[in-house]
Design a protein around this motif. Structure first.
Motif, PDB file in Angstrom:
ATOM      1  N   GLY A 195       2.492  -0.440 -17.711  1.00 30.03           N
ATOM      2  CA  GLY A 195       2.222   0.360 -17.001  1.00 30.03           C
ATOM      3  C   GLY A 195       1.672   0.062 -15.491  1.00 30.03           C
ATOM      4  O   GLY A 195       3.149   0.045 -15.236  1.00 30.03           O
ATOM      5  N   TYR A 196       0.983   0.193 -14.804  1.00 31.24           N
ATOM      6  CA  TYR A 196       0.533   0.208 -13.372  1.00 31.24           C
ATOM      7  C   TYR A 196      -0.293  -1.479 -12.978  1.00 31.24           C
ATOM      8  O   TYR A 196      -0.935  -1.090 -13.733  1.00 31.24           O
ATOM      9  N   ARG A 197       0.752  -2.376 -12.634  1.00 33.64           N
ATOM     10  CA  ARG A 197      -0.021  -3.646 -12.206  1.00 33.64           C
ATOM     11  C   ARG A 197      -0.888  -3.598 -11.175  1.00 33.64           C
ATOM     12  O   ARG A 197      -2.009  -4.197 -10.928  1.00 33.64           O
ATOM     13  N   PHE A 198      -0.416  -2.562 -10.327  1.00 36.94           N
ATOM     14  CA  PHE A 198      -0.974  -2.731  -8.505  1.00 36.94           C
ATOM     15  C   PHE A 198      -1.291  -1.218  -8.482  1.00 36.94           C
ATOM     16  O   PHE A 198       0.058  -0.411  -7.856  1.00 36.94           O
ATOM     17  N   LEU A 199      -2.649  -0.244  -8.313  1.00 36.35           N
ATOM     18  CA  LEU A 199      -2.317   1.086  -7.620  1.00 36.35           C
ATOM     19  C   LEU A 199      -1.755   1.800  -8.454  1.00 36.35           C
ATOM     20  O   LEU A 199      -1.768   1.393  -9.839  1.00 36.35           O
ATOM     21  N   ASN A 200      -1.013   2.678  -7.691  1.00 33.16           N
ATOM     22  CA  ASN A 200       0.089   2.937  -8.725  1.00 33.16           C
ATOM     23  C   ASN A 200       1.340   2.771  -8.618  1.00 33.16           C
ATOM     24  O   ASN A 200       3.175   3.683  -8.916  1.00 33.16           O
ATOM     25  N   PHE A 201       1.488   1.665  -8.711  1.00 32.29           N
ATOM     26  CA  PHE A 201       2.932   1.353  -8.452  1.00 32.29           C
ATOM     27  C   PHE A 201       3.308   0.188 -10.174  1.00 32.29           C
ATOM     28  O   PHE A 201       2.116  -1.223  -9.952  1.00 32.29           O
ATOM     29  N   THR A 202       4.602  -0.097 -10.320  1.00 27.89           N
ATOM     30  CA  THR A 202       5.157  -0.563 -11.329  1.00 27.89           C
ATOM     31  C   THR A 202       5.393  -1.840 -10.854  1.00 27.89           C
ATOM     32  O   THR A 202       5.858  -1.722 -10.094  1.00 27.89           O
ATOM     33  N   THR A 203       5.572  -2.788 -12.607  1.00 24.91           N
ATOM     34  CA  THR A 203       5.978  -3.532 -12.013  1.00 24.91           C
ATOM     35  C   THR A 203       7.483  -3.912 -11.711  1.00 24.91           C
ATOM     36  O   THR A 203       7.959  -4.675 -10.529  1.00 24.91           O
ATOM     37  N   GLY A 204       8.168  -3.245 -11.491  1.00 21.27           N
ATOM     38  CA  GLY A 204       9.439  -3.164 -10.731  1.00 21.27           C
ATOM     39  C   GLY A 204       9.719  -2.617  -9.553  1.00 21.27           C
ATOM     40  O   GLY A 204      10.489  -3.147  -8.437  1.00 21.27           O
ATOM     41  N   GLN A 205       8.271  -1.850  -8.784  1.00 19.24           N
ATOM     42  CA  GLN A 205       8.686  -1.300  -7.125  1.00 19.24           C
ATOM     43  C   GLN A 205       7.936  -2.547  -7.454  1.00 19.24           C
ATOM     44  O   GLN A 205       8.110  -2.759  -5.955  1.00 19.24           O
ATOM     45  N   ILE A 206       6.450  -3.554  -7.546  1.00 23.48           N
ATOM     46  CA  ILE A 206       6.660  -4.608  -6.955  1.00 23.48           C
ATOM     47  C   ILE A 206       7.256  -5.836  -6.661  1.00 23.48           C
ATOM     48  O   ILE A 206       7.776  -6.598  -5.347  1.00 23.48           O
ATOM     49  N   LEU A 207       8.266  -5.729  -7.748  1.00 24.77           N
ATOM     50  CA  LEU A 207       9.098  -6.357  -7.090  1.00 24.77           C
ATOM     51  C   LEU A 207      10.228  -6.477  -6.355  1.00 24.77           C
ATOM     52  O   LEU A 207      10.867  -7.536  -5.924  1.00 24.77           O
ATOM     53  N   CYS A 208      10.293  -5.318  -6.288  1.00 23.50           N
ATOM     54  CA  CYS A 208      11.235  -4.695  -6.188  1.00 23.50           C
ATOM     55  C   CYS A 208      10.942  -4.918  -4.066  1.00 23.50           C
ATOM     56  O   CYS A 208      11.324  -4.949  -2.906  1.00 23.50           O
ATOM     57  N   PHE A 209      10.009  -4.989  -3.589  1.00 20.66           N
ATOM     58  CA  PHE A 209       8.744  -4.459  -2.741  1.00 20.66           C
ATOM     59  C   PHE A 209       9.147  -6.087  -2.113  1.00 20.66           C
ATOM     60  O   PHE A 209       9.479  -6.399  -1.263  1.00 20.66           O
ATOM     61  N   PHE A 210       9.142  -7.382  -2.761  1.00 24.99           N
ATOM     62  CA  PHE A 210       9.516  -8.634  -2.975  1.00 24.99           C
ATOM     63  C   PHE A 210      10.760  -8.604  -2.039  1.00 24.99           C
ATOM     64  O   PHE A 210      11.743  -9.094  -1.381  1.00 24.99           O
ATOM     65  N   MET A 211      11.803  -7.965  -2.709  1.00 25.96           N
ATOM     66  CA  MET A 211      13.129  -8.243  -2.576  1.00 25.96           C
ATOM     67  C   MET A 211      13.265  -7.525  -1.054  1.00 25.96           C
ATOM     68  O   MET A 211      14.689  -8.128  -0.236  1.00 25.96           O
ATOM     69  N   ILE A 212      13.238  -6.428  -1.277  1.00 22.90           N
ATOM     70  CA  ILE A 212      12.947  -5.885   0.113  1.00 22.90           C
ATOM     71  C   ILE A 212      13.072  -6.654   1.349  1.00 22.90           C
ATOM     72  O   ILE A 212      13.171  -6.758   2.403  1.00 22.90           O
ATOM     73  N   VAL A 213      11.530  -7.433   0.832  1.00 24.41           N
ATOM     74  CA  VAL A 213      10.711  -8.603   2.098  1.00 24.41           C
ATOM     75  C   VAL A 213      12.126  -9.334   2.520  1.00 24.41           C
ATOM     76  O   VAL A 213      12.171 -10.181   3.283  1.00 24.41           O
ATOM     77  N   PHE A 214      12.343  -9.466   0.931  1.00 21.62           N
ATOM     78  CA  PHE A 214      13.320 -11.432   1.016  1.00 21.62           C
ATOM     79  C   PHE A 214      14.755 -10.397   1.542  1.00 21.62           C
ATOM     80  O   PHE A 214      15.238 -11.559   2.356  1.00 21.62           O
ATOM     81  N   GLY A 215      15.106  -9.773   1.785  1.00 19.83           N
ATOM     82  CA  GLY A 215      16.380  -8.816   2.254  1.00 19.83           C
ATOM     83  C   GLY A 215      16.119  -9.328   3.878  1.00 19.83           C
ATOM     84  O   GLY A 215      16.905  -9.232   4.326  1.00 19.83           O
ATOM     85  N   ILE A 216      14.665  -8.437   5.038  1.00 17.73           N
ATOM     86  CA  ILE A 216      14.458  -8.793   6.299  1.00 17.73           C
ATOM     87  C   ILE A 216      14.224  -9.799   6.089  1.00 17.73           C
ATOM     88  O   ILE A 216      15.370 -10.127   7.727  1.00 17.73           O
ATOM     89  N   VAL A 217      13.647 -10.424   5.965  1.00 19.50           N
ATOM     90  CA  VAL A 217      13.285 -12.002   6.701  1.00 19.50           C
ATOM     91  C   VAL A 217      14.933 -12.315   6.725  1.00 19.50           C
ATOM     92  O   VAL A 217      15.011 -13.640   7.565  1.00 19.50           O
TER      93      VAL A 217
END
Length: 335
Positions: A267-289
Motif C-alpha cells: 500500500g502506501y508507506r508514507f502519507l499518500n506516497f507508494t514505496t516506488g515514489q519514496i525510492l524515486c524521491f531518493f533517486m531524484i535527490v541523488f541525481g541532483i547532488v
C-alpha cells in the motif's frame, strides 16, 4: 444494472500469454531481458566507436558482464528485502536465487528496478577502478544506452498482465484478466462501470485500469533515452548524463506511480506516497547532488572524441615503489 453505453474500455489481448510456447519454460519476460541487454550493448558500443574511446572489445564485454551481474543481484536482493512482506526468504534464504517452485520452473519472480540501478552503478564504479577507466566517462555512456533497453522490460510486464494501473473510466483503460475484482456494492464502482459501459452481473466486477506498464515503457524508456541521447555529445561536463539519468528516471517514475496500482501487501508507506515514489524521491535527490558534485570535480571537461593517440593500448607501468628501490640500488652500486 444494464449497460447503457457501448464498451468504452479495452480488453487485454487474449492471445498474449506469458509463455512463448505453451508447455515450455521459456517466457516472454525473460526474452525481453535479453532484448534489453542487447539494445544497451549495441548503443554503448556505438558510443565507444563514434568517440574513438580507448576501450577494447574484451573490456567492453567484461564491463557488461559485471554490470549485468550486479544489476540482477541488486534487483533480486532489493526486491526480497523491500517488497516481500513474508519472512520466507529470511527462513529460507537459498530461495532468493532458486528459480523453481513446487517442482516447476518459475524463474526469478520479483525484481526491483531501484536495487538493480544502484547495484549496477556500484559494479561500474568497481570496474572503472580496477581497469583504470574514468568512471564518469564510462558511466555517461551507460546512462545513454540503458533507458531504451528498459522499454523491453516494461513490455514484458505488460505481456505478463502484471504491474497494471489503478482503476479508471478513461477510454484508454484496459481490463486485465489477473486484476483483483472490486465489490459491486460500492457506489464509485457502479459509476465507473456505467461510464465504461460494463454490465454488473455479480457481487464483484473487474474494472478497467491504466496500462501503466506501457506508460513506463514510453516515458521511462523511449522519452528518457531520447533526452539523454540528445545530450550525449552536448553534455557540459563529465558525469552529467549519470545525474540526468537518475533525475529523469526518478521524475518520470514518481509521476507514473499515481497511475500505477500500489502493491496490495504494501500500500502506501508514507502519507499518500507508494514505496516506488519514496525510492524515486531518493533517486531524484541523488541525481541532483551528483550533478552539483560532478560539475565541481577536477578534469570535468567533456572529451567528446578521442584522438588517435588515446586509442593506443595503455602500457602498464611498474609500481612506483619498485622503481624507487631500483634507483636506490643503482646509486649504491655507483658509489
Amino acid at each position: 444494472m444494464q449497460a447503457l453505453l457501448p464498451l468504452l474500455s479495452i480488453d487485454f489481448p487474449s492471445w498474449l500469454k506469458p509463455e512463448i510456447i505453451p508447455g515450455l519454460p521459456v517466457r516472454w519476460y525473460g526474452l525481453m531481458y535479453i532484448f534489453a541487454f542487447a539494445t544497451a550493448f549495441i548503443l554503448y558500443r556505438k558510443q565507444v566507436k563514434e568517440r574513438k574511446f580507448p576501450m577494447s572489445e574484451d573490456d567492453l564485454s567484461s564491463l557488461f558482464f559485471w554490470g549485468i551481474l550486479g544489476l540482477l543481484l541488486g534487483a533480486r536482493l532489493f526486491s526480497t528485502l523491500i517488497y516481500e512482506t513474508s519472512d520466507i526468504y529470511r527462513r529460507q534464504p537459498w530461495l532468493i536465487f532458486w528459480p523453481f517452485r513446487n517442482g516447476k520452473f518459475t524463474g526469478l519472480q520479483g525484481m526491483s528496478y531501484h536495487g538493480g540501478a544502484f547495484a549496477g552503478l556500484l559494479s561500474v564504479i568497481i570496474f572503472a577502478k580496477v581497469k583504470k577507466y574514468n568512471f564518469r566517462e564510462i558511466g555517461d555512456m551507460f546512462a545513454a544506452a540503458i533507458p531504451l533497453g528498459f522499454t523491453f522490460g516494461r513490455i514484458g510486464n505488460f505481456i505478463n498482465a502484471e504491474l497494471y494501473g489503478r482503476v479508471t473510466a478513461s477510454p484508454i483503460g484496459m481490463i486485465f484478466p489477473n486484476a483483483a475484482p472490486v465489490p459491486a456494492s460500492e457506489l464509485w464502482v457502479r459509476e465507473i462501470a456505467e461510464k465504461a459501459g460494463i454490465e454488473i452481473t455479480g457481487a464483484f466486477v473487474n474494472l478497467p485500469r491504466h496500462p501503466s506498464q506501457l506508460y513506463e515503457a514510453f516515458f521511462e524508456g523511449i522519452v528518457l533515452w531520447a533526452i539523454i541521447w540528445f545530450f550525449r555529445n552536448r553534455k557540459p561536463f563529465k558525469g552529467f548524463l549519470i545525474g540526468l539519468y537518475f533525475l529523469g528516471y526518478g521524475f518520470f517514475r514518481f509521476i507514473i506511480e499515481y497511475f500505477r496500482e500500489p502493491d496490495a501487501d504494501l500500500g502506501y508507506r508514507f502519507l499518500n506516497f507508494t514505496t516506488g515514489q519514496i525510492l524515486c524521491f531518493f533517486m531524484i535527490v541523488f541525481g541532483i547532488v551528483w550533478l552539483i558534485a560532478a560539475s565541481r570535480m577536477p578534469n570535468r571537461e567533456p572529451i567528446r572524441v578521442y584522438s588517435e593517440e588515446h586509442k593506443k593500448p595503455r602500457v602498464k607501468t611498474e609500481d612506483p615503489a619498485k622503481e624507487r628501490n631500483k634507483r636506490r640500488k643503482l646509486r649504491k652500486k655507483l658509489k
